[in-house]
Scaffold this motif. Sequence first.
Motif, PDB file in Angstrom:
ATOM      1  N   PHE A 242       0.834  -1.200   0.000  1.00 32.35           N
ATOM      2  CA  PHE A 242       0.000   0.000   0.000  1.00 32.35           C
ATOM      3  C   PHE A 242       0.875   1.258   0.000  1.00 32.35           C
ATOM      4  N   ALA A 243       1.914   1.257   0.839  1.00 29.87           N
ATOM      5  CA  ALA A 243       2.765   2.448   0.944  1.00 29.87           C
ATOM      6  C   ALA A 243       3.498   2.716  -0.363  1.00 29.87           C
ATOM      7  N   GLU A 244       3.990   1.665  -0.986  1.00 36.15           N
ATOM      8  CA  GLU A 244       4.847   1.859  -2.157  1.00 36.15           C
ATOM      9  C   GLU A 244       4.073   1.983  -3.457  1.00 36.15           C
ATOM     10  N   GLN A 245       2.905   1.348  -3.520  1.00 37.42           N
ATOM     11  CA  GLN A 245       2.192   1.339  -4.800  1.00 37.42           C
ATOM     12  C   GLN A 245       0.801   1.946  -4.725  1.00 37.42           C
ATOM     13  N   GLY A 246       0.322   2.240  -3.539  1.00 36.77           N
ATOM     14  CA  GLY A 246      -0.990   2.870  -3.422  1.00 36.77           C
ATOM     15  C   GLY A 246      -2.039   1.885  -2.912  1.00 36.77           C
TER      16      GLY A 246
END
Lengths: 224, 224
Positions: A33-37
């Motif tokens: 979630f943090a890196e790709q949304g």
Amino acid sequence: MSGKTATSSTRAPRPDRATSTREAILTAAEQLFAEQGVFAISNRQVSEAAGQGNNAAVGYHFGTKADLVRAIVRKHNAFVEADRERLLTEYAGSTAIRDWVTCLIRPTTDHLATLGNPSYYARFCAQVMTDPTLRPILYTEALTSPALQRTLESWDACFPTLPPEIRSQRRDFGRLLLVHGCAEYERTLAEGSPTPHPTWQAFGANLIDATVAIYQAPLTPESR
Amino acid sequence: MSGKTATSSTRAPRPDRATSTREAILTAAEQLFAEQGVFAISNRQVSEAAGQGNNAAVGYHFGTKADLVRAIVRKHNAFVEADRERLLTEYAGSTAIRDWVTCLIRPTTDHLATLGNPSYYARFCAQVMTDPTLRPILYTEALTSPALQRTLESWDACFPTLPPEIRSQRRDFGRLLLVHGCAEYERTLAEGSPTPHPTWQAFGANLIDATVAIYQAPLTPESR
């Protein structure tokens, strides 16, 4: 991979195994979630990244995407809240605004420091707070927590003459700086970009300076 | 719906018609993205909401989701930049930090005011700045614009003794407050929630007070 494991996977999971599966899913989800949304990533992708042969593992262990987001927030917030309770006791009776701003910021920056580099939780939170559908989760789970509410009440008491609506606005500014400032600092550390702040401790001190200043800002005629 | 329209839709669109179609798509996309999330909404949903019989209209007129996001940012940023250029001329030579903070904030809050209520652009921008894949678009299109860079250089000059890394950090805090503060204020207006600030003008003044205060905050030993 053994026959025994394959067989047991068709039964209800044992409590310890279910716990480690849940933990693996939470960790994988937070990073993706943090890196790709949060919305770019499907529950299926999270299940795969968590090493689950069953692509429906997220659904089985958590439910919907929103339920998974809530579980990530709860996991971290338990640590942040416990630390804030400790500080609330330490600062009880203080009327120094810096103490209460510290009580807002330090539990979060100290928790992020314990996660090591790279961490993902701050970037995850910033997305959740900005997304119109997920935003209520962060509010319910973290931003209305008892220790945080007591912190905000204590700092309100430091500014008895400031109009309540201005206090409220400045509280909101402080919250925005905390959530989004931490997300940007976390990104800087994760990317190995240059930063003036070698540690979360130093970054937190800068954030405290800025937030105290917002509270103490003189009111101009236009802003009343 | 007429036979003529149905026939003409198979030809290349006339320039004026293409312009109005593009405009309809930009408007529909901005609202859907703000209210439901940039990633929750498909290009097909945008095409439908824009009244396009052809579900591939977004792809035809803009390209990818990222291209559409860029077009929305460019459309608004043209107005913001023009206004900031005007203020830069007005404040030329000033060494008052409030002038340069005004030069940062007013063009944005004044533009949002012209959009009427509900507007969507501020909430859209906050999502774009928080999403790991879309973030570079906002940086390239708006946050590195020439007028904004000159504004930031001018306010750097107001604090010749502040260490450059602290100036940089406080600039970042100011940017975060601007983007996310406007998004929250826009949401408050759109939802009809109570707000101490009846107008964007009053909200902007509050934001200017807070941002000036951040710049002028004393440095504590821990934050160096």
